[in-house]
Design an enzyme around this catalytic site. Structure first.
Site, PDB file in Angstrom:
ATOM      1  N   LYS A   1       2.239   4.051  18.752  1.00 55.67           N
ATOM      2  CA  LYS A   1       2.406   5.433  18.292  1.00 55.67           C
ATOM      3  C   LYS A   1       2.667   6.368  19.475  1.00 55.67           C
ATOM      4  CE  LYS A   1      -0.436   4.724  14.196  1.00 55.67           C
ATOM      5  NZ  LYS A   1      -1.837   4.727  13.721  1.00 55.67           N
TER       6      LYS A   1
ATOM      7  N   VAL B   1       4.090   7.531  12.636  1.00 58.95           N
ATOM      8  CA  VAL B   1       2.995   8.044  13.475  1.00 58.95           C
ATOM      9  C   VAL B   1       2.191   9.059  12.678  1.00 58.95           C
ATOM     10  CG1 VAL B   1       2.384   9.092  15.680  1.00 58.95           C
ATOM     11  CG2 VAL B   1       4.575   7.949  15.445  1.00 58.95           C
TER      12      VAL B   1
ATOM     13  N   THR C   1       0.830  -1.210   0.000  1.00 53.55           N
ATOM     14  CA  THR C   1       0.000   0.000   0.000  1.00 53.55           C
ATOM     15  C   THR C   1       0.863   1.259   0.000  1.00 53.55           C
ATOM     16  OG1 THR C   1      -1.613  -1.247   1.271  1.00 53.55           O
ATOM     17  CG2 THR C   1      -1.901   1.127   1.240  1.00 53.55           C
TER      18      THR C   1
ATOM     19  N   LYS D   1       5.972   1.527  12.742  1.00 55.88           N
ATOM     20  CA  LYS D   1       5.749   1.965  14.134  1.00 55.88           C
ATOM     21  C   LYS D   1       6.143   0.894  15.134  1.00 55.88           C
ATOM     22  CE  LYS D   1       1.084   0.821  13.109  1.00 55.88           C
ATOM     23  NZ  LYS D   1       0.819   1.295  11.773  1.00 55.88           N
TER      24      LYS D   1
ATOM     25  N   GLY E   1     -12.313  -0.509   4.028  1.00 57.11           N
ATOM     26  CA  GLY E   1     -10.851  -0.558   3.908  1.00 57.11           C
ATOM     27  C   GLY E   1     -10.117   0.130   5.038  1.00 57.11           C
TER      28      GLY E   1
HETATM   29  N1  LIG Z   1      -1.054   1.341   5.000  1.00 58.73           N
HETATM   30  C1  LIG Z   1      -1.068   2.467   5.700  1.00 58.73           C
HETATM   31  O1  LIG Z   1      -2.005   3.261   5.617  1.00 58.73           O
HETATM   32  C2  LIG Z   1       0.072   2.812   6.608  1.00 58.73           C
HETATM   33  C3  LIG Z   1       0.066   4.045   7.303  1.00 58.73           C
HETATM   34  C4  LIG Z   1       1.142   4.391   8.128  1.00 58.73           C
HETATM   35  C5  LIG Z   1       2.176   3.489   8.264  1.00 58.73           C
HETATM   36  N2  LIG Z   1       2.136   2.283   7.604  1.00 58.73           N
HETATM   37  C6  LIG Z   1       3.239   1.369   7.807  1.00 58.73           C
HETATM   38  O2  LIG Z   1       3.889   1.165   6.563  1.00 58.73           O
HETATM   39  C7  LIG Z   1       4.412  -0.151   6.503  1.00 58.73           C
HETATM   40  C8  LIG Z   1       3.869  -0.841   5.264  1.00 58.73           C
HETATM   41  O3  LIG Z   1       2.469  -0.903   5.329  1.00 58.73           O
HETATM   42  P1  LIG Z   1       1.605  -1.337   4.044  1.00 58.73           P
HETATM   43  O4  LIG Z   1       0.186  -1.061   4.407  1.00 58.73           O
HETATM   44  O5  LIG Z   1       2.155  -0.731   2.818  1.00 58.73           O
HETATM   45  O6  LIG Z   1       1.857  -2.914   4.037  1.00 58.73           O
HETATM   46  P2  LIG Z   1       1.493  -3.955   2.884  1.00 58.73           P
HETATM   47  O7  LIG Z   1       0.518  -3.370   1.932  1.00 58.73           O
HETATM   48  O8  LIG Z   1       1.166  -5.228   3.554  1.00 58.73           O
HETATM   49  O9  LIG Z   1       2.869  -4.141   2.090  1.00 58.73           O
HETATM   50  C9  LIG Z   1       3.980  -4.749   2.648  1.00 58.73           C
HETATM   51  C10 LIG Z   1       5.050  -4.895   1.585  1.00 58.73           C
HETATM   52  O10 LIG Z   1       6.222  -5.374   2.195  1.00 58.73           O
HETATM   53  C11 LIG Z   1       6.697  -6.521   1.522  1.00 58.73           C
HETATM   54  N3  LIG Z   1       7.272  -7.429   2.525  1.00 58.73           N
HETATM   55  C12 LIG Z   1       6.701  -7.862   3.678  1.00 58.73           C
HETATM   56  N4  LIG Z   1       7.548  -8.660   4.358  1.00 58.73           N
HETATM   57  C13 LIG Z   1       8.672  -8.716   3.614  1.00 58.73           C
HETATM   58  C14 LIG Z   1       9.912  -9.395   3.769  1.00 58.73           C
HETATM   59  N5  LIG Z   1      10.166 -10.166   4.827  1.00 58.73           N
HETATM   60  N6  LIG Z   1      10.850  -9.242   2.803  1.00 58.73           N
HETATM   61  C15 LIG Z   1      10.593  -8.451   1.730  1.00 58.73           C
HETATM   62  N7  LIG Z   1       9.451  -7.785   1.527  1.00 58.73           N
HETATM   63  C16 LIG Z   1       8.510  -7.923   2.452  1.00 58.73           C
HETATM   64  C17 LIG Z   1       5.513  -7.135   0.829  1.00 58.73           C
HETATM   65  O11 LIG Z   1       5.972  -7.853  -0.285  1.00 58.73           O
HETATM   66  P3  LIG Z   1       4.970  -8.612  -1.316  1.00 58.73           P
HETATM   67  O12 LIG Z   1       4.210  -7.488  -1.977  1.00 58.73           O
HETATM   68  O13 LIG Z   1       5.840  -9.312  -2.253  1.00 58.73           O
HETATM   69  O14 LIG Z   1       4.086  -9.465  -0.468  1.00 58.73           O
HETATM   70  C18 LIG Z   1       4.694  -5.887   0.495  1.00 58.73           C
HETATM   71  O15 LIG Z   1       5.108  -5.378  -0.764  1.00 58.73           O
HETATM   72  C19 LIG Z   1       4.006  -0.813   7.832  1.00 58.73           C
HETATM   73  O16 LIG Z   1       5.052  -0.645   8.763  1.00 58.73           O
HETATM   74  C20 LIG Z   1       2.816  -0.001   8.263  1.00 58.73           C
HETATM   75  O17 LIG Z   1       2.609  -0.007   9.665  1.00 58.73           O
HETATM   76  C21 LIG Z   1       1.124   1.932   6.781  1.00 58.73           C
END
Ligand SMILES: NC(=O)c1ccc[n+]([C@@H]2O[C@H](COP(=O)([O-])OP(=O)(O)OC[C@H]3O[C@@H](n4cnc5c(N)ncnc54)[C@H](OP(=O)(O)O)[C@@H]3O)[C@@H](O)[C@H]2O)c1
Length: 430
Positions: free
Chosen positions: A207, A134, A15, A107, A189
């Protein structure tokens, strides 16, 4: 502009990662102009090479080998947007050990291991940026790290989890039961398939640990923070809250005490005219009080790929500028680990109780006596809806500020009273 490009390794293309990559690839020249150096996305680490991606990216950039990012000497900056504790903590540590700067949205890692990683980074003369960890797109860390530097931070109160705020708003506005509001949040979502992290207050605790650590420059661990989720709240509580002039929010709160700090996450009734009471849907808001600046409110999208990428790429531009100028733009942290957290029992707060009791003489007196014996002074005492079919009535009590331990003892003792069926709800009042 510097002749040599700044090579960036990205961990994660989900994402957030896909929005980061998209911004870097589609808006590269503007970003590079602002950074004063060409920003080059050199490698992207993922789990699965053949997954369909929401961003158009050269497959040659993708890798499943962590060393291709962490051990490539040409990569100067690692952006970690994968999430979770391990292996990401180790990856970040390895990147720092290898002399790379790190930007992370993680976080969990920053709350549990942030002070150690920042210490290591200072030792290795690199920086760790974590604006996105955060409050998504809200500029919080940079506000503490630069704009509020002249202040002694006295307190921070925040609505910092968008999922629970969405759920509570839907319960308040549509009278939904918790279960249905969570389902709606999942469909929209805003909530994960397993919403425990959000609903249970864990996410907000991570956070708050980060915010409190940077606000006071002390080591605040998530497990040192008192935590309660929103699970126990029922639709009727919103009706009573409204009547009493309050909204119900999951509040993350920290404040300074002599030699210690207070840090807690729990649902609370908050006066309807308080800015945090007006935070709607999945929005986040952070209310900061500094001794020089007074009160500051920061509001915005606390999550989502685009707002979070805004914070990540903003960090990248800031970092790139300081790398190319050879100066550290922002002061590094030093964390004092001698300052402890006040146990919740010693915190003074107001409370709201909803008590289901038999509708007969003497009940109010018995409840009043428990409060008196615990030294808790009552602010309002209302007998609500008496139901003639089973002779029960609901008593709604709010208190003046008291020690939380006394409020909890009163709650337990009232539940033991013979005419009391249940203390159906207990909420702290801000
Ligand atoms: N989503 C939000 O709104 C949001 C807001 C603030 C902070 N965050 C933080 O941002 C971070 C990412 O969130 P997200 O929502 O983008 O997560 P996500 O959609 O689940 O994406 C995670 C990505 O990381 C890759 N990945 C996971 N484990 C891995 C590993 N061991 N080795 C290599 N690649 C790996 C996955 O690869 P594949 O695609 O190949 O599976 C995927 O591309 C998290 O720490 C989250 O807390 C997210």
């Amino acid at each position: 502009m510097s002749a040599r490009p700044l090579n960036v390794g990205l961990i994660g293309l989900g994402t957030v990662g896909s929005q980061v990559a998209d911004r870097m690839l589609s808006w590269g020249s503007q970003l590079s102009r602002r950074a004063g150096v060409e920003l080059c996305l050199k490698r992207v680490l993922v789990r699965e090479l053949n997954k369909r991606r929401s961003v158009q990216i050269d497959p040659e950039l993708l890798s499943t080998d962590p060393a291709s990012v962490l051990d490539d000497p040409s990569i100067e900056v690692v952006i970690e947007v994968a999430g979770g504790d391990e292996p990401m903590r180790s990856y970040i540590e390895q990147a720092i050990q290898n002399g790379k700067h790190v930007i992370t949205a993680n976080k969990v890692v920053m709350a549990k291991h942030g002070p150690e990683l920042l210490d290591l980074a200072a030792e290795k003369n690199v920086d760790v940026y974590f604006e996105a960890a955060v409050g998504g797109g809200i500029p919080l860390i940079s506000a503490f790290r630069t704009d509020l530097q002249a202040n002694r931070i006295e307190r921070v109160s925040a609505v910092i989890n968008g999922t629970t705020n969405y759920v509570l708003c839907r319960m308040a506005s549509a009278g939904l039961a918790m279960r249905d509001a969570v389902r709606e949040a999942q469909e929209a979502g805003y909530a994960e398939a397993d919403p425990t992290d959000d609903v249970g207050g864990f996410d907000a605790t991570y956070k708050l640990a980060i915010l409190a650590s940077i606000a006071y420059e002390i080591k605040v661990r998530p497990d040192g923070i008192y935590r309660e989720g929103i699970e126990g709240i029922e639709p009727v509580d919103f009706r009573y809250a409204r009547e009493l002039g309050y909204a119900i929010k999951l509040i993350a709160h920290t404040q300074r005490h002599p030699g210690r700090i207070e840090a807690r996450v729990h649902p609370a009734m908050i006066p309807i005219d308080h800015p945090l009471a007006r935070v709607e849907g999945a929005e986040n808001a952070v209310f900061v009080e500094g001794d020089l600046v007074g009160e500051v409110l920061l509001v915005g999208a606390g999550a989502g790929g685009r707002p979070t990428a805004s914070a990540v790429v903003g960090d990248l531009i800031d970092l790139a500028r300081s790398i190319r100028r050879g100066v550290q733009n922002r002061p590094s942290f030093s964390f004092d680990d001698r300052i402890g957290v006040v146990p919740i029992g010693e915190v003074k707060t107001r409370a709201y109780y909803r008590i289901l009791a038999e509708d007969r003489p003497g009940v109010v007196a018995a409840v009043g006596q428990v409060f008196a014996e615990e030294g808790v002074s009552i602010s309002s005492f209302i007998q609500k809806d008496a139901w003639s079919h089973d002779q029960t009535a609901e008593l709604v009590v709010t208190t003046h500020p008291s020690l939380d331990a006394s409020l909890q003892r009163a709650r337990e003792r009232m539940a033991q009273l013979e005419p009391v069926r249940a203390v159906s709800s207990f909420l702290r009042v801000f």
